[in-house]
Write a protein that holds these residues in place. Structure first.
Motif, PDB file in Angstrom:
ATOM      1  N   THR A  17       0.723  -1.164  -0.056  1.00  0.00           N
ATOM      2  CA  THR A  17      -0.011  -0.031  -0.195  1.00  0.00           C
ATOM      3  C   THR A  17       0.892   1.243  -0.092  1.00  0.00           C
ATOM      4  OG1 THR A  17      -1.693  -1.341   1.222  1.00  0.00           O
ATOM      5  CG2 THR A  17      -1.816   1.338   1.342  1.00  0.00           C
ATOM      6  N   TYR A  18       1.850   1.201   0.883  1.00  0.00           N
ATOM      7  CA  TYR A  18       2.840   2.507   1.079  1.00  0.00           C
ATOM      8  C   TYR A  18       3.526   2.482  -0.601  1.00  0.00           C
ATOM      9  CZ  TYR A  18       2.651   2.916   5.954  1.00  0.00           C
ATOM     10  OH  TYR A  18       2.133   3.133   7.100  1.00  0.00           O
ATOM     11  N   TYR A  19       4.138   1.433  -1.028  1.00  0.00           N
ATOM     12  CA  TYR A  19       4.534   1.302  -2.454  1.00  0.00           C
ATOM     13  C   TYR A  19       3.827   2.274  -3.484  1.00  0.00           C
ATOM     14  CZ  TYR A  19       7.415  -0.309  -6.099  1.00  0.00           C
ATOM     15  OH  TYR A  19       8.721  -0.277  -7.254  1.00  0.00           O
ATOM     16  N   VAL A  20       2.507   1.825  -3.412  1.00  0.00           N
ATOM     17  CA  VAL A  20       1.531   2.310  -4.504  1.00  0.00           C
ATOM     18  C   VAL A  20       1.325   3.814  -4.147  1.00  0.00           C
ATOM     19  CG1 VAL A  20      -0.855   2.164  -5.658  1.00  0.00           C
ATOM     20  CG2 VAL A  20       0.569   0.050  -5.052  1.00  0.00           C
ATOM     21  N   LEU A  21       0.876   4.266  -3.074  1.00  0.00           N
ATOM     22  CA  LEU A  21       0.770   5.238  -2.789  1.00  0.00           C
ATOM     23  C   LEU A  21       1.854   6.375  -2.776  1.00  0.00           C
ATOM     24  CD1 LEU A  21      -1.805   4.849   0.449  1.00  0.00           C
ATOM     25  CD2 LEU A  21      -2.344   5.864  -1.962  1.00  0.00           C
ATOM     26  N   TYR A  22       3.139   6.060  -2.187  1.00  0.00           N
ATOM     27  CA  TYR A  22       4.067   6.951  -1.919  1.00  0.00           C
ATOM     28  C   TYR A  22       5.415   6.605  -2.622  1.00  0.00           C
ATOM     29  CZ  TYR A  22       0.988   7.743   2.074  1.00  0.00           C
ATOM     30  OH  TYR A  22      -0.220   7.964   2.602  1.00  0.00           O
ATOM     31  N   GLY A  23       5.581   5.283  -3.427  1.00  0.00           N
ATOM     32  CA  GLY A  23       6.830   5.139  -3.935  1.00  0.00           C
ATOM     33  C   GLY A  23       7.588   4.354  -3.233  1.00  0.00           C
ATOM     34  N   ALA A  24       8.856   3.706  -4.028  1.00  0.00           N
ATOM     35  CA  ALA A  24       9.686   2.963  -3.484  1.00  0.00           C
ATOM     36  C   ALA A  24      10.620   3.720  -2.445  1.00  0.00           C
ATOM     37  CB  ALA A  24      10.591   2.210  -4.526  1.00  0.00           C
ATOM     38  N   ASP A  25      10.983   5.054  -2.761  1.00  0.00           N
ATOM     39  CA  ASP A  25      11.728   5.750  -2.028  1.00  0.00           C
ATOM     40  C   ASP A  25      11.271   6.413  -0.651  1.00  0.00           C
ATOM     41  OD1 ASP A  25      13.656   5.136  -3.774  1.00  0.00           O
ATOM     42  OD2 ASP A  25      13.361   6.931  -4.972  1.00  0.00           O
ATOM     43  N   ASP A  26       9.982   6.303  -0.546  1.00  0.00           N
ATOM     44  CA  ASP A  26       9.478   6.799   0.774  1.00  0.00           C
ATOM     45  C   ASP A  26       9.778   5.911   1.931  1.00  0.00           C
ATOM     46  OD1 ASP A  26       6.994   8.613   1.729  1.00  0.00           O
ATOM     47  OD2 ASP A  26       6.953   6.797   2.938  1.00  0.00           O
ATOM     48  N   SER A  27      10.207   6.781   2.937  1.00  0.00           N
ATOM     49  CA  SER A  27      10.925   6.040   4.424  1.00  0.00           C
ATOM     50  C   SER A  27       9.977   4.988   4.696  1.00  0.00           C
ATOM     51  CB  SER A  27      11.081   7.223   5.309  1.00  0.00           C
ATOM     52  OG  SER A  27       9.925   7.722   5.763  1.00  0.00           O
ATOM     53  N   ARG A  28       8.565   5.075   4.953  1.00  0.00           N
ATOM     54  CA  ARG A  28       7.623   4.377   5.307  1.00  0.00           C
ATOM     55  C   ARG A  28       7.825   2.919   4.449  1.00  0.00           C
ATOM     56  NH1 ARG A  28       2.641   8.578   5.154  1.00  0.00           N
ATOM     57  NH2 ARG A  28       4.143   8.890   3.270  1.00  0.00           N
ATOM     58  N   THR A  29       7.751   3.023   3.073  1.00  0.00           N
ATOM     59  CA  THR A  29       7.829   1.943   2.397  1.00  0.00           C
ATOM     60  C   THR A  29       9.279   1.055   2.460  1.00  0.00           C
ATOM     61  OG1 THR A  29       6.944   3.255   0.521  1.00  0.00           O
ATOM     62  CG2 THR A  29       7.784   1.123  -0.274  1.00  0.00           C
ATOM     63  N   LYS A  30      10.368   1.972   2.578  1.00  0.00           N
ATOM     64  CA  LYS A  30      11.777   1.283   2.959  1.00  0.00           C
ATOM     65  C   LYS A  30      11.528   0.750   4.183  1.00  0.00           C
ATOM     66  CE  LYS A  30      14.465   4.551   0.127  1.00  0.00           C
ATOM     67  NZ  LYS A  30      15.467   5.632   0.439  1.00  0.00           N
ATOM     68  N   ALA A  31      11.064   1.207   5.348  1.00  0.00           N
ATOM     69  CA  ALA A  31      10.785   0.489   6.231  1.00  0.00           C
ATOM     70  C   ALA A  31      10.189  -0.815   6.610  1.00  0.00           C
ATOM     71  CB  ALA A  31      10.320   1.374   7.824  1.00  0.00           C
ATOM     72  N   LEU A  32       9.474  -1.269   5.539  1.00  0.00           N
ATOM     73  CA  LEU A  32       8.815  -2.431   5.596  1.00  0.00           C
ATOM     74  C   LEU A  32       9.274  -3.280   4.445  1.00  0.00           C
ATOM     75  CD1 LEU A  32       5.091  -1.340   5.995  1.00  0.00           C
ATOM     76  CD2 LEU A  32       6.788  -2.393   7.738  1.00  0.00           C
ATOM     77  N   ASP A  33      10.328  -2.803   3.465  1.00  0.00           N
ATOM     78  CA  ASP A  33      10.938  -3.505   2.538  1.00  0.00           C
ATOM     79  C   ASP A  33      11.305  -4.998   2.808  1.00  0.00           C
ATOM     80  OD1 ASP A  33      11.944  -4.548   0.193  1.00  0.00           O
ATOM     81  OD2 ASP A  33      13.166  -2.542  -0.138  1.00  0.00           O
ATOM     82  N   PRO A  34      10.343  -6.128   2.251  1.00  0.00           N
ATOM     83  CA  PRO A  34      10.829  -7.426   2.683  1.00  0.00           C
ATOM     84  C   PRO A  34      12.069  -7.849   2.115  1.00  0.00           C
ATOM     85  CG  PRO A  34       9.286  -7.246   0.926  1.00  0.00           C
ATOM     86  CD  PRO A  34       9.430  -5.917   1.472  1.00  0.00           C
ATOM     87  N   SER A  35      12.711  -7.192   1.499  1.00  0.00           N
ATOM     88  CA  SER A  35      14.041  -7.648   0.875  1.00  0.00           C
ATOM     89  C   SER A  35      15.284  -7.396   1.679  1.00  0.00           C
ATOM     90  CB  SER A  35      14.167  -7.054  -0.608  1.00  0.00           C
ATOM     91  OG  SER A  35      14.402  -5.517  -0.534  1.00  0.00           O
ATOM     92  N   LYS A  36      14.843  -6.241   2.735  1.00  0.00           N
ATOM     93  CA  LYS A  36      15.824  -5.718   3.514  1.00  0.00           C
ATOM     94  C   LYS A  36      15.777  -6.470   4.983  1.00  0.00           C
ATOM     95  CE  LYS A  36      16.318  -1.337   0.815  1.00  0.00           C
ATOM     96  NZ  LYS A  36      16.167   0.057   1.301  1.00  0.00           N
TER      97      LYS A  36
END
Length: 401
Positions: A382-401
């Motif tokens: 949801t964060y990815y679609v709304l705010y993009g991959a570089d948003d801090s919220r998206t990065k915090a939940l990135d399953p690849s990290k």
């Protein structure tokens, strides 16, 4: 004629030999010897003689039990008088427990034959009341015996003692015994523990037997029910197993309308594609209790499984209004995301996903470690679609990290 005469002599001699065997059992002063003698002639005895022989075994076992209990009482008196040092007599507890087990098992066998019609067709038990009176108060010692075994990690021994306690307590031997002055307050719990031990040993027939007895006891019901449901679910390996399990759930639900049983029953209907029955039991539940959280949640789940996103969302919202729940909130987010995926209008998609964000963030607050619901990937998407991959919220939940 001579052959017939010889046959009659042989029959008479055989009968005499069997009679002598019975007499030898009754005259014996040793339990093992009497048990062996009874085994050798049991098939030839009538019911009256079988009852007499088994009662003799009971008497021999009780001699050992009473002897050891007398020593224990004497030791207790000595301890109370402060004279225990060097004066306490040894007690054969294991022998006493074994003898008590034998006494109860033999008393149940004795009772089986003692209450059979005699040669005149009359039922006139000779040992029933006597054995009831002698053995009922002694049964409690088997609980101590089981506890001693558990402390030694001897689960097999503990099960045997607990099983004897339960089997005797539910047997015909005590079915007319006046328990008002000495109620069996431990039967349900001992049955539950016996069921647990049998379950751990993967002996499912015995586990079900004792758990079913525990289910009849108010104090043990809740814990016993949890194990019963787990065993029922584990038994579902084939379609036939599932249908058999379904019948058991239906029988349980007829007696107990608790949410736990309702949830399992409604879910199993859905798994077996019995949608009409599933909706019927859900609607009946809601008719009797419109504020039943579980019913709304199960109804929403059923609709979600059929991709009925709007209907599912409506019911999930009703459930969540009654009680906020991380799993329901996650399902709400899942339904919303699927709705959004089918829209062409980007603004409408973002509107729905923003709503999804609120559901999933609330689920995260309620269940930060994802013990109830797997909200993390949905929220990341949801964060990815709304705010993009570089948003801090998206990065915090990135399953690849």
């Amino acid at each position: 004629m001579r052959k017939l005469f010889m046959l009659a002599v042989m029959v008479a001699a055989t009968s005499s030999a069997f009679a002598q065997d019975v007499k030898s059992v009754l005259k014996s002063k040793d339990y093992a010897e009497a048990k062996s003698q009874l085994g050798a002639c049991l098939s030839s005895l009538n019911n009256e003689d079988k009852a007499k022989a088994y009662n003799k075994l009971v008497e021999l076992s009780l001699q050992k039990v009473n002897k050891e209990m007398a020593v224990m009482s004497e030791n207790q008196v000595m301890e109370q008088m402060g004279q225990k040092d060097g004066k306490l007599k040894p007690v054969d507890k294991e022998g006493m427990y074994a003898s008590l087990t034998n006494a109860l098992n033999d008393a149940m066998e004795c009772d089986k034959y003692d209450r059979q019609p005699n040669a005149k067709g009359k039922v006139a038990p000779k040992f029933h009341k006597k054995n009831q009176t002698a053995l009922w108060p002694l049964r409690l010692n088997l609980i101590n015996a089981g506890q001693d075994c558990l402390q030694k990690e001897d689960n097999k021994g503990a099960f045997n003692f607990y099983a004897t306690y339960v089997n005797s307590g539910t047997s015909a031997l005590f079915d007319d015994f006046d328990k008002t002055k000495s109620p069996d307050t431990y039967l349900g719990e001992v049955a539950r523990v016996a069921g647990v031990i049998a379950y751990q040993a993967k002996n499912m027939d015995e586990a079900n037997k004792y758990i079913d007895i525990a289910l009849k006891d108010t104090a043990s019901y809740k814990d016993a029910l949890g194990l019963k449901l787990a065993m029922m679910q584990q038994s579902m390996k084939t379609k036939e197993d599932s249908l058999k399990c379904l019948k058991s759930f239906e029988d349980l639900y007829a007696k107990d309308k608790s949410e736990t049983i309702f949830t399992n029953l409604a879910t199993l209907y859905g798994n077996l594609n019995m949608k009409d029955k599933q909706m019927k039991v859900i609607e009946e539940r809601l008719a009797s209790d419109p504020n039943c959280f579980t019913a709304w949640a199960v109804k929403g789940q059923a609709e979600m499984n059929e991709s009925k996103w709007d209907e599912a969302l409506a019911d999930f919202k009703k459930a969540n209004a009654i009680k906020e729940n991380a799993l329901v909130l996650t399902w709400m987010g899942f339904c919303n995301n699927n709705k959004a995926a089918n829209l062409q209008d980007v603004n409408e998609q973002k509107k729905i996903l923003t709503e999804t964000q609120g559901y999933l963030e609330k689920a995260r607050d309620l269940d930060p470690n994802q013990q109830e619901a797997n909200w993390k990937y949905l929220l990341y998407n949801t964060y990815y679609v709304l705010y993009g991959a570089d948003d801090s919220r998206t990065k915090a939940l990135d399953p690849s990290k």
